[in-house]
Scaffold this active site. Sequence first.
Site, PDB file in Angstrom:
ATOM      1  CD  GLU A 255     -87.635-129.886 -27.986  1.00 52.51           C
ATOM      2  OE1 GLU A 255     -87.375-129.883 -29.148  1.00 52.51           O
ATOM      3  OE2 GLU A 255     -88.793-129.944 -27.329  1.00 52.51           O
ATOM      4  N   PRO A 256     -81.418-129.852 -27.151  1.00 49.55           N
ATOM      5  CG  PRO A 256     -79.379-130.290 -25.960  1.00 49.55           C
ATOM      6  CD  PRO A 256     -80.883-130.051 -25.999  1.00 49.55           C
ATOM      7  N   GLY A 257     -79.762-131.111 -30.016  1.00 51.89           N
ATOM      8  CA  GLY A 257     -79.517-132.317 -30.930  1.00 51.89           C
ATOM      9  C   GLY A 257     -78.031-132.233 -31.770  1.00 51.89           C
ATOM     10  NE  ARG A 294     -76.942-130.516 -41.913  1.00 49.55           N
ATOM     11  CZ  ARG A 294     -76.206-129.359 -41.721  1.00 49.55           C
ATOM     12  NH1 ARG A 294     -74.935-129.493 -41.725  1.00 49.55           N
ATOM     13  NH2 ARG A 294     -76.830-128.209 -41.329  1.00 49.55           N
ATOM     14  CE1 TYR A 298     -81.982-127.992 -44.836  1.00 55.24           C
ATOM     15  CE2 TYR A 298     -80.310-129.175 -43.630  1.00 55.24           C
ATOM     16  CZ  TYR A 298     -81.572-128.858 -43.817  1.00 55.24           C
ATOM     17  OH  TYR A 298     -82.583-129.731 -43.190  1.00 55.24           O
ATOM     18  CB  CYS A 323     -77.494-141.796 -61.462  1.00 53.73           C
ATOM     19  SG  CYS A 323     -76.251-143.132 -61.996  1.00 53.73           S
ATOM     20  CD  GLU A 324     -81.284-137.921 -58.852  1.00 55.07           C
ATOM     21  OE1 GLU A 324     -81.549-136.940 -59.238  1.00 55.07           O
ATOM     22  OE2 GLU A 324     -82.093-138.982 -58.792  1.00 55.07           O
ATOM     23  CE1 TYR A 352     -81.496-133.868 -37.759  1.00 52.56           C
ATOM     24  CE2 TYR A 352     -79.575-132.048 -37.197  1.00 52.56           C
ATOM     25  CZ  TYR A 352     -80.862-132.714 -36.911  1.00 52.56           C
ATOM     26  OH  TYR A 352     -81.655-132.259 -35.733  1.00 52.56           O
TER      27      TYR A 352
END
Length: 394
Positions: A255-257, A294, A298, A323-324, A352
Amino acid sequence: MTSKLLQEFSTPFYLYDEEVIQNKVLFLNSLDFKFDFKFHFAVKANPNLAILNLIKKYNFGAEVVSAGELFKSLKAGFDPTSVIFDGPGKTEFDLKYAITQQIKSINVENLEEIAFINEYSLNKGLITNIGIRINPDIDAKTLDKITTGKSGGKFGVSVDQIDFESIAKFKGVRLTTLSEHIGSQITDHNQLISSYQKLISLADKINTSLKTIQTLDFGGGFGVIDHSDKKLNFRDWQNDLNQLLDGKSYNIIFEPGRYVVADSGELYTKVLYVKKSGNKKIIITDSSFSEYLRPALYDITPPIKVLNESQDLETYDIAGGICESTDYLAKDVQIPRVKQGDFIKLMNVGAYGSSMSSTYNSRPRPLEILKNKEEYRVIRSRDTLEDLCKNEIM
């Protein structure tokens, strides 16, 4: 082509290279396995219909984790019998939709799913192929946030909780598959081989009496490392797998993504402002974590290229306009000196990037473009302001 695209389209936008994707799928299909195998693209990495349709043409199946991904896969042209459905939180709607589409396998991650699938299948006059995702309790030696095969996590089922004899008695389900996926960004093939060994041993044990397991789904996780030449040694992996499966008759699924699409994609963004804050120089761009989550999620730094001719290097934080406080695309990166109006591209965002994008702060989702050599086409139009309201009722 880059200057032409930047003249024609407003940033931010994603640009994918069709040739990169083609080369990846052709390479995987060229591996010299001595057993029956099939690659299933992990749709969550990039569910754009054009990209799914492209990958489907190379004899790939699809791996989905929601009814929405299943719908998009079928719409992109995948045959239902080449789709597998994973995920730890399948809803009743997810399960009903997958059952009625008669896909290759629903890989359960909660034992309660089996009774529901059995009952609904019988009500519909169907028999549904299922698999069970095993939690092998193996540390993939990757980032904690993308490790999925350790005990204590939400993914899969511990073997000691499964009564295979009872499952075999259900009339509406057929247990054909054992599956696993221990994590992402794996570069040590031995970690993968160790997890495969556990799954093969379990399948052999089950088949001594029940003769039911036909397929082993080994998941994906092949690493694409942003700032390193380190990568999975596919030849060693292939040779060890051939040895491991010598004399076995299982059909094998991978299952490569991210591996297939990550380095095909770039996110182009414009420098809105350059400011000083304390001892920091901060670039404010027209991208944000709404376009590429990401780095904030991460704590990673994507490869970055500044599209100007400056030879002078400066150290910057690159931030978005959300605004974060966590809305940064990179911190403390040394890049060519930039000024207002310059363009920057973030690389390795084919996986992603768009798939995790959002309309937070009511920001329209960006354009997506697919190129092939000197030709290109829009494969997702930019959201309009009206699109932000189209599902709302006042």
